[in-house]
Design an enzyme around this catalytic site. Sequence first.
Site: not given
Ligand code: OAD
Length: 267
Positions: A123, A138, A206
Amino acid sequence: MGHLKPRYTCPLMGIQLDPELVDAIRAAESVVVMTGAGISAESGIPTFRDELTGMWENYDPEQLATPQAFERDPETVSRWYDQRRANIAKCEPNAGHQALATLERWQTKDRGRRFTLLTQNIDGLHRRAGSANVVELHGTIWRWRCTKTGREREYRHIPFPSYPPLSEDGGLLRPAVVWFGEMLPEREMMTAQRECESCDVYFSIGTSTQVFPAAGLIQLAHASGARTVEVNPETTPVSNLVDWSLRGPAGTVLPGLVERVMPPTGT
Ligand code: OAD
């Protein structure tokens, strides 16, 4: 990391931080931060795997985030990414992004030390918050690549006039992001590995730590002797392995953490 239990989980509201964590950050020659979709949640950008609002709850990643999906239906895939780009354009960096930019300035400009911000997010909000040393593992939704020539450039005009958008070279344009089944950009991955091998403190903020190779970097940092900190309102596969597990939203926890780590202004 198996023997290390979370040394301290700060209550959701109010931030009483373990003094040992504050000391570890102050002493760190090198800090590495890994962020995921969760740090942009408070800016209004949906995450991927949250039960109710997660993107992958409403869309099938195999239908939208793979080279095969684009090959099969470039119009739907490019339209979906352009819609995400338009939504992101309406969002602002939140206090969590800003706290990391402040911590980076203090670590690098005030103290001449190292700070690397690795992000899985596409983003661009870290750069808009003022973070400088950002490694976009990514890619970014703000750059699109011609499928004919491979040429990439930034596209800020929203929305595209038609889907799939055409490049100046007459090829189809795809977002310059990493899709499932694709390799991460080599230069960025090498930077990430190098910094994880030599950092003193590694933050995982996050992210559900489910998507490799990004999710494996915390293990590399720990194996190299770094202290590890997680910031997440939920538990993840690494929550019981990190040195400190700060169980709260990044937009609350990070400003509180930075306030306690940095000396009061004017000193
Ligand atoms: P996820 O949606 O898998 O995980 C988001 C994490 O953020 C979760 O563990 C939530 O509990 C946490 N979360 C939610 N709100 C929050 C807040 N206010 N503060 C802190 N944490 C919070 O997203 P990613 O781990 O980023 O890749 O996913 C990794 C990759 O999977 C992405 O880059 C994307 C996705 O598929 C591709 O598309 C290749």
